[in-house]
Design a protein around this motif. Structure first.
Motif, mmCIF file in Angstrom:
data_model
loop_
_atom_site.group_PDB
_atom_site.id
_atom_site.type_symbol
_atom_site.label_atom_id
_atom_site.label_comp_id
_atom_site.label_asym_id
_atom_site.label_seq_id
_atom_site.Cartn_x
_atom_site.Cartn_y
_atom_site.Cartn_z
ATOM 1 N N GLU A 26 17.377 64.561 30.318
ATOM 2 C CA GLU A 26 16.837 64.683 31.668
ATOM 3 C C GLU A 26 16.363 63.328 32.189
ATOM 4 O O GLU A 26 15.798 62.541 31.431
ATOM 5 C CB GLU A 26 15.672 65.669 31.680
ATOM 6 C CG GLU A 26 16.051 67.082 31.263
ATOM 7 C CD GLU A 26 17.051 67.737 32.189
ATOM 8 O OE1 GLU A 26 16.987 67.480 33.410
ATOM 9 O OE2 GLU A 26 17.889 68.501 31.698
ATOM 10 N N PRO A 27 16.577 63.053 33.468
ATOM 11 C CA PRO A 27 16.114 61.772 34.010
ATOM 12 C C PRO A 27 14.595 61.629 33.984
ATOM 13 O O PRO A 27 14.070 60.530 33.883
ATOM 14 C CB PRO A 27 16.644 61.761 35.440
ATOM 15 C CG PRO A 27 17.114 63.135 35.730
ATOM 16 C CD PRO A 27 17.278 63.864 34.436
ATOM 17 N N ASP A 28 13.884 62.737 34.050
ATOM 18 C CA ASP A 28 12.426 62.712 33.996
ATOM 19 C C ASP A 28 11.942 63.349 32.687
ATOM 20 O O ASP A 28 11.020 64.158 32.668
ATOM 21 C CB ASP A 28 11.827 63.430 35.203
ATOM 22 C CG ASP A 28 12.283 64.881 35.316
ATOM 23 O OD1 ASP A 28 13.288 65.254 34.674
ATOM 24 O OD2 ASP A 28 11.616 65.650 36.039
#
Length: 186
Positions: free
Chosen positions: A158-160
């Motif tokens: 996940e990017p975050d």
């Protein structure tokens, strides 16, 4: 260890680290040996099993986690110390794609020295948090590890990832706190 044997060992560990990060814990050992520039016999002389190679790859990670757990044993809040350490476990596992699964495999064997070290550290922090009343009793350390590894696995791409992992760890701790279980029972 002779200098040439040490170089081979170091190259095998570096090659395995890359392979496990890219392909997971089931990366072909033949490919690891070839990438390291050594033969299969050299690989098996240093690492008779896949488990031994996984442990060598993750030894630095495991040692760092154990040192951190030891430092946290004197933290003022036992529950916060446990949560911080579990967050570090998640962060270690989610630094590279496939690392969480490989780390879980390295910790998966009962006779593993890595497993003994990490589970011992986790058990000490967990017992301290339980004694302080910050975490409910009856929580097996193995199940707690499965939960935090699951968080690392589902957030690693996940990017975050860090934010999602923190939110999921908060949910886990909501379930671990005695007040939460009291509300559910009532």
């Amino acid at each position: 260890m002779r200098a040439d044997a040490q170089r081979n060992y170091d190259r095998l560990v570096a090659s395995a680290r890359t392979a496990f990060a890219e392909q997971g814990a089931d990366a072909p050992l033949d490919d690891i040996a070839q990438q390291a520039g050594v033969g299969n016999a050299t690989l098996y002389r240093h690492f008779p099993t896949r488990q031994a190679l996984l442990e060598a790859v993750f030894r630095d990670h495991i040692d760092a986690l154990c040192r951190q757990a030891e430092d946290l044993m004197s933290a003022p809040s036992p529950g916060a110390a446990l949560k911080e350490w579990l967050g570090a476990v998640i962060a270690q596992g989610s630094t590279e794609r496939g690392l969480a699964a490989s780390l879980l495999t390295a910790l998966g064997t009962d006779g593993s020295s890595c497993r003994a070290a990490v589970f011992g550290a986790a058990q000490a922090l967990l017992a301290r948090a339980q004694k302080a009343g910050d975490v409910r009793t009856g929580v097996p350390v193995g199940q707690l590890f499965k939960l935090v590894n699951a968080v690392a696995l589902v957030t690693e791409t996940e990017p975050d990832a860090a934010e999602q992992a923190a939110a999921l760890l908060d949910l886990i701790f909501d379930g671990l706190t005695p007040a939460r279980t009291d509300r559910l029972a009532g």
